[in-house]
Design a protein around this motif. Sequence first.
Motif, mmCIF file in Angstrom:
data_model
loop_
_atom_site.group_PDB
_atom_site.id
_atom_site.type_symbol
_atom_site.label_atom_id
_atom_site.label_comp_id
_atom_site.label_asym_id
_atom_site.label_seq_id
_atom_site.Cartn_x
_atom_site.Cartn_y
_atom_site.Cartn_z
ATOM 1 N N ASP A 162 -9.209 0.528 -0.742
ATOM 2 C CA ASP A 162 -9.618 1.699 0.051
ATOM 3 C C ASP A 162 -8.586 2.821 -0.070
ATOM 4 O O ASP A 162 -8.948 3.998 -0.201
ATOM 5 C CB ASP A 162 -9.782 1.314 1.525
ATOM 6 C CG ASP A 162 -11.116 0.650 1.818
ATOM 7 O OD1 ASP A 162 -12.057 0.842 1.019
ATOM 8 O OD2 ASP A 162 -11.215 -0.069 2.831
ATOM 9 N N GLU A 163 -7.315 2.460 -0.004
ATOM 10 C CA GLU A 163 -6.288 3.490 -0.103
ATOM 11 C C GLU A 163 -6.276 4.127 -1.489
ATOM 12 O O GLU A 163 -6.100 5.334 -1.625
ATOM 13 C CB GLU A 163 -4.907 2.903 0.207
ATOM 14 C CG GLU A 163 -3.802 3.953 0.143
ATOM 15 C CD GLU A 163 -2.524 3.495 0.796
ATOM 16 O OE1 GLU A 163 -1.483 3.541 0.120
ATOM 17 O OE2 GLU A 163 -2.560 3.095 1.969
ATOM 18 N N ASN A 193 0.816 -1.213 0.000
ATOM 19 C CA ASN A 193 0.000 0.000 0.000
ATOM 20 C C ASN A 193 0.851 1.265 0.000
ATOM 21 O O ASN A 193 0.431 2.314 -0.473
ATOM 22 C CB ASN A 193 -0.910 0.017 1.234
ATOM 23 C CG ASN A 193 -2.138 -0.855 1.028
ATOM 24 O OD1 ASN A 193 -2.447 -1.225 -0.089
ATOM 25 N ND2 ASN A 193 -2.805 -1.179 2.106
ATOM 26 N N LYS A 194 2.054 1.182 0.578
ATOM 27 C CA LYS A 194 2.882 2.372 0.690
ATOM 28 C C LYS A 194 3.618 2.699 -0.603
ATOM 29 O O LYS A 194 4.186 3.769 -0.733
ATOM 30 C CB LYS A 194 3.888 2.199 1.833
ATOM 31 C CG LYS A 194 3.229 2.107 3.205
ATOM 32 C CD LYS A 194 4.264 1.982 4.308
ATOM 33 C CE LYS A 194 3.597 1.892 5.673
ATOM 34 N NZ LYS A 194 4.593 1.761 6.767
ATOM 35 N N SER A 248 -9.256 6.467 -1.912
ATOM 36 C CA SER A 248 -9.163 7.703 -1.129
ATOM 37 C C SER A 248 -8.509 8.829 -1.927
ATOM 38 O O SER A 248 -8.615 9.993 -1.558
ATOM 39 C CB SER A 248 -8.371 7.449 0.157
ATOM 40 O OG SER A 248 -7.008 7.175 -0.124
ATOM 41 N N ASP A 307 -8.099 -3.210 1.953
ATOM 42 C CA ASP A 307 -7.179 -2.139 2.355
ATOM 43 C C ASP A 307 -6.522 -1.496 1.131
ATOM 44 O O ASP A 307 -6.377 -0.273 1.063
ATOM 45 C CB ASP A 307 -6.101 -2.693 3.286
ATOM 46 C CG ASP A 307 -6.634 -3.016 4.675
ATOM 47 O OD1 ASP A 307 -7.767 -2.597 4.979
ATOM 48 O OD2 ASP A 307 -5.912 -3.683 5.440
ATOM 49 N N CYS A 308 -6.110 -2.329 0.184
ATOM 50 C CA CYS A 308 -5.451 -1.819 -1.012
ATOM 51 C C CYS A 308 -6.395 -0.922 -1.813
ATOM 52 O O CYS A 308 -6.031 0.178 -2.229
ATOM 53 C CB CYS A 308 -4.972 -2.992 -1.872
ATOM 54 S SG CYS A 308 -3.952 -2.512 -3.294
#
Length: 308
Positions: free
Chosen positions: A222-223, A146-147, A226, A219-220
């Motif tokens: 959603d980020e 994700n980062k 955003s 999570d992936c």
Amino acid sequence: MAMAYTTPFILFYILLTITPSLAESECNEGATLCWNCPNTGSPSSATFKGNLKAILFSFSTLLKPQNDVVRYYNMTVGTKPDDQVTAIGLCRGDLIKDPKLCQSCLNDTATSVLEKCPTQKEAIIWAEKCMIRYSNDDSRFHIMENKEPPKVLKSPKKYTDVSAEKFKEGLESLLDKLIVNASSSVEKYASGSVNVTASRSIYSLVQCIPSMSQKECSDCLDESSSMIPDQCCGGVEGARVLKPSCTIRYESGIFYNVTDNTSSNTNYSFEPSKEIGEEKNSKDKTVIPVLSSVIGVVVLTILVHGFA
């Protein structure tokens, strides 16, 4: 003595410092292909290249899909540490019933990644209908990234027939539903649309690597979501957010195939929380009585003092 820097020298220094990053991550004209070729050490050996070619061109011919739902391929060839290659190939979820198109996309993309990243031991390439990724370190495929900075591509076309707030609200509502559907499904894919107005619809698809867990996929995505539309794509009709583990795309017209899986192809209802026009009218209606009251008080005061 202080050194005097001329404009040409400064420009040369800027180009020198930014050129490597540009060379490692690029898109072609029209962004039908985007790739990332990080420099992770020494150039790949002849054995590594041979193993890589063997994997890439076997995706569409020798290997069977990892599951019966999506065309997802995963294979490792070679021995550690110098010549091992782990590679994955993934076709877009709507190509489940179009194996020839999936095969063609994987073949073309395999050729392209070898051209764009000729000496790298790690690379990823995104086409419109498939993606390929490889590395000499198989642990990279088991890490949520994700980062890692995503590649964001936005349409040059802007919408003018609907308010920005209403478009944003409709898009966010659609993405929220698709992310839930995709992350909880086996195929890790969902597509659908929403009617923002009678004449304006938004179409979108989201997809993760099928081997990811529900939470990792959620999570992936959603980020990535955003970032839309405020950070990257405000006012435009479409955009793509590309990451190694997941992708999001939305457009003003349909761009994916409608499959028999109705849960992945849904037209969702959308009720805006409050129209901007209604909010403005509400404020106007509030102002009118207040002005009338003020005017009445002023007139009454004048009359009282006039007859005093």
